[in-house]
Structures are given as C-alpha cells and as structure tokens.
Design an enzyme around this catalytic site. Structure first.
Site, short mmCIF file in Angstrom:
data_model
loop_
_atom_site.label_atom_id
_atom_site.label_comp_id
_atom_site.label_asym_id
_atom_site.label_seq_id
_atom_site.Cartn_x
_atom_site.Cartn_y
_atom_site.Cartn_z
N GLU A 161 -21.98 69.14 8.02
CA GLU A 161 -20.74 68.50 8.63
C GLU A 161 -19.39 69.23 7.94
O GLU A 161 -18.21 69.16 8.67
CB GLU A 161 -20.88 66.83 8.56
CG GLU A 161 -21.96 66.47 9.07
CD GLU A 161 -21.77 66.50 10.68
OE1 GLU A 161 -20.67 66.31 11.14
OE2 GLU A 161 -22.75 66.85 11.41
N SER A 177 -45.66 4.44 20.47
CA SER A 177 -46.16 3.34 19.26
C SER A 177 -45.56 3.91 17.91
O SER A 177 -45.70 2.85 17.09
CB SER A 177 -47.56 2.97 19.25
OG SER A 177 -47.70 2.02 20.55
#
Length: 844
Positions: free
Chosen positions: A119, A485
């Site tokens: 690069e 319940s």
C-alpha cells in the site's frame, strides 16, 4: 544650497525637478508603459487576479468543513459489546462487524512490512502524500474519464486513515484533495506508529472484518502473532478488493496478487528471496466463512441482556458513547451456564413428551419463490441446536419424499414427508443415512422457564421456548399468561397477615356470589367441578389447591387486600374480583418466580436482574445492579473497629414470619399435595402447581432458599391442552429434571425459619395442638410440625373438639346441599348454566 542644474550646467525649474522624481524608471517604467499601452496585458493581469481570488475561494470552501485531525488523538472506534457469564467467561458478543483493537507493538513486523509493500512503501519518509504515486493516479484518472472506470487511488496509508475515519469514501476529485490536506495535518498530529496502529485496526478487510486481527481470525482462524509469511501477504492484498480475494472463484487472482506483495517485500529488503519463494509455493489456506461459535443454549438469556442494554444505552453509535453495537462494553451477567443447559434440556424434554406422537405440526417458515432459496434461508437466520437436526427448505416433492436444501448450498434427499409439507417450507430434518434426511417436527406446544437466586434477585437461567434459533420471542419474560393456582400462596399470605394461621379451619363448601338481576347467582367449583368437603385447615387447602377454600379466604380477608399483595409482590395490578384469587390475571414466569423468591427470602424482594454490572471500553464501571456502598471495605489497614456490614438493599414486601409460614405450607404441597411427584427427590423443597381453565396452561413454581424456579407449558395461541393436563403431571416433572441434573448444588439443609417463628406440634386434620406425640416424617402422619407467629398457637386437642368437628362436618354437608339447590334454581331462573369462574377467566 545652490539651484539644481542639468548636465550642461543650466539651472532647472522646480516643476522639472518634481517631474523627474515622479517618473518611474527601469522595470517599473517598462511595466507602466506596457500597462498603459497594451490592453491585452491589463486583461491578463485581471484574469490572473480573478483566478487567484477563485483559487482562494475554492481553498476556503474546500477546507472550511474539514475535520480536525487532532480528533484522532481521542478517536474511539466502534467496538462490539462482550458478554461474560457469572464466572467471568466470555459467552457472547453483540457485533455486526468483527473488530479487535491492538497496540502497534502487538503487530508483527512481517505483517506491517507486507502492508507497507502493498500500500505505501514510502510511508516512513513522506509527509502524508506521495507525490510520485499521486502523479500516476492523476494520469490514470485522466485516461479513464468518460469510461465509467474508477481510477486507482494513489493514496498513502495516512490518506487512507483520513478517508476511513474522518472524510468518507466518496469518489470525487474534491474528496481526494480534502484527503491530501487532512493527511498532511494528521502527520503533524500523530506519529507514524500511531497512524499505522489506526490503519491496521480500522482497515476493512472483508468477511465483516475490520482490522488485521479480526481478519486473521476470519480467514485463517489465527491471531496475528501466529501468521505465516504467506498469510500476512494475503491479508495485505485485501484493502484493494476485500470482498473479492477471499472467494473461491477468485483464488487465482488472489495468489497472483499475494505473490506480487512477496516480491515487493524482497525488493524493499523486508524479506529474503528464499523466504518469499517458499511462501509463494503455499496455497492460500483460507478457512470457510464462519460466524463466532458461541454456545446456542444461552440464546434466550443473552437476547434478554441485549434488550435491557439497548433500553439503557441505545443500539447504534449515534445513540451514545456506550451503545450496544459500537460502545465496546464489557457486561458481567448472572448467567449460570450449567444451570442454563439443565433448564433448556428439561424444558425441551417436557415439550417433546407432551407432544408425543401427535405428528408434524407445520413448517418453521415458508417462502413463495425458490429462485434464491439459499439466500432467503441464510437471511432468515433460522437454525436449531438439537441433536444433529438442521433447518432447510423443501425444494420439491414426489410422494412422501423430495429434496431439501441447506444454507451451505448442499442438497439432499428428504423422506418421511407429511401430507401438508410443500415446496418452500422451512422444515427441520435429521440425517438417517448417507445423503438422506428425514422430516422431524418441533412441538407446537411451548413454554418458558426461569431460575433465580432469591437472596440477590439474580436470574441464573432462562429458557423462552424450544430453541432460540427458531425465534427470539421469550416466553419467560414476554408471554403474559394466567398463572392459575400458583397465585394462591399469595392469597393465603394475605390471610396470614390478617389474623389467620396455617391451622385455621375454613369451609371447603359451595361459594356463590350474587351478581345482580341480570347475571344472577354465580358459583365457584373445585377442580373437576367437585363440591366441598367440610372444614379444613389453611394448610390442607393450599396443599390440595382447593378453589372453594381459596375464594372463601379471599372473600373473608378482603379481595382489595389480596390484590394489593399481588401488586406489592410485583405479580400484577388487578381489579378486586374474586376470580383473580384463582389466577385469572395475566403475568409472566419471571414475575412469578421473583414473587416466590421473596417468600423464600423471608419476605425480602430484589428486582430480577440478568446483568451484574457494565463496564465501558476502558474498564470503568458505569452501571451496577448492586448499588450498596461500603466505604471502609478497602481500608489499607484494619482500624480495630468491627467488620463493616453492608446494608441489605432488598425491599421487605411481606412480613418475614408470614413468608416462612407460606413456604412451610408449600413444603407440604411436595410431601402430600399436588406436587407429590417431587417427593422422591428427598430434598427440603417447596412447590406449587397450577392449571388454568381449559386447561390452557400448566405451571409449577418451587425451590428452596438458594434457588427458586418456575415453568409454564401452553400453546402460543391458547387452547386446551387436553383434560388430563395438570401442572403436577406436565410442569412439575420439568422442574424435577432440572434438580436432578444439578443435584450436587441442592442442599439437604432444612429451610430456615426467622427468629420469631414458633414450631408447634399439631393434629394435621384438625389443626389443634398435640402434646406428648412426636411428629413423624411420613407424608400422611397425623401429627406434624406447624409454624406459628408468637401467641397464635392453637389450643390443645380434646374429645370435645372431635365431637365439634364431626358436628361441623355434618352441618357443612347440609348447608352445601342447600346452597347447591339454591344455585341451581338461580341458574335455571336466569337461563344460564355458566360457571362463574369460567366466565371470569377463573382457574383451578
């Protein structure tokens, strides 16, 4: 002073002297003459001036909004949130991009040199812009004008940092100019090492990877320090085409480009020719694309953590510095992985057992077009983590067989197809022989389960369905269901706080309520439409889950008081209707477990939490579930004073003595009540079953003072589970399997009573105190220990009490028969035969 003279000695006038002094000479004279005599010269000058003004204006416009390069000194890249379990082990990450931040010293030199060779080989010497490379880029740009092609960048690494972090990737000349200016400024702010560190951590390299460490793991399954030379060179080619070189069909191009990088490293003196040639001879060696391998059994839990984090901090970077997908948070949770696995396995087993051989329940999902079936299957994110089953899409069928396609592109033969299965269905299949798969079914019935630590409120495990990969809806926290319940203990707790005791006798007889002329008289029934059976103790009524006794207790205590208890315990906010005493209101498993945890913790309740604390990216704790302070806990030296005591932070939602009395009665539910199938665990465990009207849902809540858990089973679109379905048959065994899988952590220590409780011998049937007889451990023992508050113990049992009991039972039977006749007449008069409990959503 003499008069001025000329060369001839003749005197000059003053005007002549002034004229001589004013007239230009030399270059200035020539310029003035040209300016006066040549219009083209004046026009050129004006043109230059206009050009300069335009250039200055362009420069001002170009640089006016440029970002400040000094921001990079404080730049914080978006980072994923990491999730840890109760032991500190990483169990998940919330990430849309793979990112791992390293320091410059962590990058190996061969990797750095590979990127510089590919690069920016002059990186260490230029000032932000490589003018030689820039000239080539300009030529390339001009040659491609009008072709639609994109010119090569010519960007240095510093320019790429400016583009990736500060400016953006717009393709234009002005962006390139801005990039050059900002790059020059960056070089004045950051060192070369700092610039490279930013670059190597931020550069996009494909496979959702940003930075070389994330890419090394994505392409090779390695850390950067373990990369070979050829692997480092491969990563260095990715910035040019990150989504191309990692694909199989571009392998040849990738090898050519990699070998070029290796040659550049040799030319730059960063690698020997022998090493480069050896590296060239190696294949790319890429691993298949894959996602992070986290344990899918934690899916519902970590998703609940994610929801709560987003509510607090936001999802994206724009939402704040501590957002879930960019803030880099470290989150310590209360997840107990062993318990989580047990919860998931037990709930799955219960769902599969209930489903039995009911047959195929339908597809997981369906698509209408099969053109891009693989993409649609991947995007749907439907998976399953059970045995070796997989989710696939039916491509075609012929008779009872066909073909199935999977997300990896593989296609196989599919057998055992159900009549309703058709192409486009997402289904679950299991391999049965080479290349052949068989259709499998996911139970249509579902449910949710939670395990909590009562002393802290920490949720240790959570399962919200059969498999998280099939759908993220969490039935443990998001499904509002009627608890049946399982709500009764809080009715009894209200009664105990208002003068009753576990030994108080209550009539188990027909209970009717007159609703006015329009509705007439409505009556409650026990389970199975049974009537009453005389007077019994509160303990017996709770152990046997008697509706009639519960409604009568709620009515006598005051339903307004009962619903206040529900609200105070965090169960729900209900109207003071008697049907809510039987569980007609809606709530979640998480809220019910938290309410039971308060009972197990002597009435002290902690908010249910799945997160212990949150740290920001720098390790600072920014949120903590336990907010208690202990300023003297970290003293350098002991000062001789007593050990510091950290105050309790829970909320006392119910009296400690009352809470223990309820828990003590709930132990009887396991010993001889509706949860008796847990008795063979031979552990001091309390519990309560629940079955809603229909029955549409079955529940179980239970535990000890260390762990409290709850589970429900039901269809997502409520409908009857079948007349045989009960909480004790379906839900309680699920909880039992969790206990068996984690038996080593369940203590044999009896549940501890608070200091004020008095344990008294009583007759189990009458509730009267018994003297001189030791209670037995037998489930049906006639004498048991009962918990009483001070000065509330019953008197001793006598022969007169036996006579009174027999008389009351006879009177109750006569009264019950009379009330039932009256109720039948009232219903006939009103033309109604509807049960009140059913009308009100009442439960049994």
């Amino acid at each position: 002073m003499s008069d001025p003279t000329d060369n001839s000695g003749e005197p000059q006038s003053a005007d002549a002297t002034y004229r001589v002094r004013r007239e230009p000479s030399g270059a200035m004279a020539a310029f003035a003459t040209t300016w006066r005599e040549h219009k083209w010269w004046r026009r050129f000058a004006y043109l230059c001036l206009a050009g300069f003004v335009c250039l200055a204006g362009f420069w001002i416009v170009l640089t006016r909004d440029l970002p400040d390069a000094s921001k990079l000194l404080e730049y914080q890249p978006p980072l994923p949130t990491m999730v840890r379990d109760i032991d500190g082990e990483i169990v998940y990450s919330y990430a849309r991009e793979r990112r791992v931040q390293l320091r410059f010293v962590d990058f190996p030199k061969p990797l750095v040199n590979a990127f510089l060779s590919a690069e920016d080989k002059t990186f260490w010497t230029h000032g932000g812009v490589d003018f030689t490379g820039l000239a080539g880029a300009v030529v390339d740009y001009v040659s491609k004008l009008g072709t639609g092609g994109r010119a090569k960048g010519g960007s240095t690494i510093t320019q790429q940092v400016a583009k990736n972090i500060l400016i953006g990737d717009e393709y234009s000349v002005t962006r390139k100019l801005k990039e050059m200016i900002v790059a020059h400024r960056i070089e004045g702010v950051l060192s070369k090492q700092q610039i490279l560190e930013l670059y190597l951590n931020e550069i996009p390299l494909g496979r959702q990877s940003f930075g070389v460490q994330a890419a090394a793991r994505a392409y090779f399954g390695k850390d950067v320090g373990d990369l070979d030379l050829h692997e480092a060179a491969f990563l260095a080619i990715l910035p040019k085409a990150p989504e191309r070189y990692g694909r199989k069909k571009y392998e040849g191009m990738a090898i050519t480009r990699r070998n070029w990088v290796l040659d550049q490293m040799v030319d730059n003196g960063w690698a020997s020719r022998a090493d480069a040639e050896a590296a060239k001879a190696k294949p790319l060696g890429l691993i298949p694309r894959r996602t992070e391998s986290y344990d899918p059994s934690n899916g519902y839990f970590v998703e609940e953590v994610r929801r709560r984090l987003i509510d607090r901090y936001g999802e994206k970077a724009e939402d704040g510095p501590n957002s879930v997908y960019a803030g880099g948070l470290w989150v310590r949770t209360s997840l107990d992985r062993k318990l989580q696995k047990a919860v998931r396995a037990s709930l799955r087993k219960g769902l599969l057992n209930f489903h039995g051989n009911r047959g195929w329940t339908g597809p997981v999902a369906h698509i209408n077009k099969l053109d891009n079936w693989q993409t649609q299957l991947i995007v749907s994110n439907r998976t399953i983590d059970y045995k070796d089953w997989r989710v696939g899409v039916i491509l075609d069928r012929s008779g009872d067989s066909g073909r199935i396609g999977f997300s990896d592109g593989n296609i196989a033969t599919l057998t055992n197809l159900a009549d309703k299965a058709k192409p486009g269905d997402f289904v679950v299949a299991e391999p049965v022989s080479g290349g052949t798969w068989a259709l499998r079914t996911i139970p249509e019935v579902s449910g949710g389960m939670v395990m909590e630590q009562p002393a802290t409120g920490r949720v240790l495990a959570m399962q919200g369905g059969f498999d998280f990969g099939l759908g993220s809806f969490n039935r443990a926290t998001q499904a509002e269901r009627q608890p049946g319940s399982t709500i009764k203990p809080f009715v009894y707790a209200t009664a105990l706080q208002n003068g009753m005791t576990p030994a108080t006798q209550v009539l188990d007889g027909t209970f009717c309520v007159y609703q006015g002329a329009a509705l007439g008289q409505k009556c409650f029934k026990n389970f199975g439409n049974e009537g009453g059976g005389g007077s019994h103790t509160l303990r017996w009524g709770l152990e046997q889950s008697r509706n009639l006794m519960t409604v009568r207790i709620a009515n006598d205590t005051g339903m307004s008081r009962v619903v206040k208890t529900f609200q105070r315990m965090g169960i729900g906010d209900y109207k003071p209707y008697l049907s809510f005493a039987l569980g007609a209101g809606e709530t979640t498993v998480e809220r019910m477990v938290n309410a039971y945890s308060a009972l197990a913790n002597n009435g002290v309740q902690y908010s249910p939490s799945v997160i212990d604390y949150v740290q920001d990216r720098n390790g600072k704790v920014i949120w903590r579930a336990d907010t208690r302070r202990c300023d003297t806990c970290d003293m350098a030296e002991w000062d001789g004073r007593p050990m510091p005591r950290i105050p309790r932070k829970g909320k006392q939602v119910i009296d400690a003595d009352t809470a223990y009395q309820v828990i003590h009665m709930l132990e009887g539910v396991v010993i001889r009540g509706t949860a008796v199938r847990l008795r063979d665990l031979k552990l001091p465990i309390f519990g309560k079953t629940g079955t809603t009207n229909g029955p549409t849902d079955v529940w179980f809540m239970g535990g000890n003072q260390d762990y409290v858990g709850g589970v429900y089973v039901g269809y997502d679109n409520p409908r009857s589970l079948g007349g045989w379905a009960q909480g004790g048959r379906i839900a309680a065994p699920i909880f039992k399997d969790v206990v068996l899988a984690t038996r080593d952590r369940w203590t044999d220590r009896p549940l501890l009573a608070p200091p004020g409780i008095r344990m008294v011998r009583i007759d189990r049937v009458t509730g009267k105190q018994v003297m001189g007889v030791e209670p037995s451990d037998e489930p049906k023992a006639s004498v048991i220990w009962e918990a009483f508050k001070p000065d509330s113990e019953p008197r001793e049992y006598t022969a007169q009490d036996d006579f009174t009991r027999r008389r009351d039972a006879l009177v109750a039977q006569i009264s019950q028969a009379r009330e039932e006749r009256q109720a039948a007449n009232a219903r006939a008069a009103a033309g109604e035969a509807q049960d009140f409990a059913e009308e009100q959503g009442g439960l049994y």
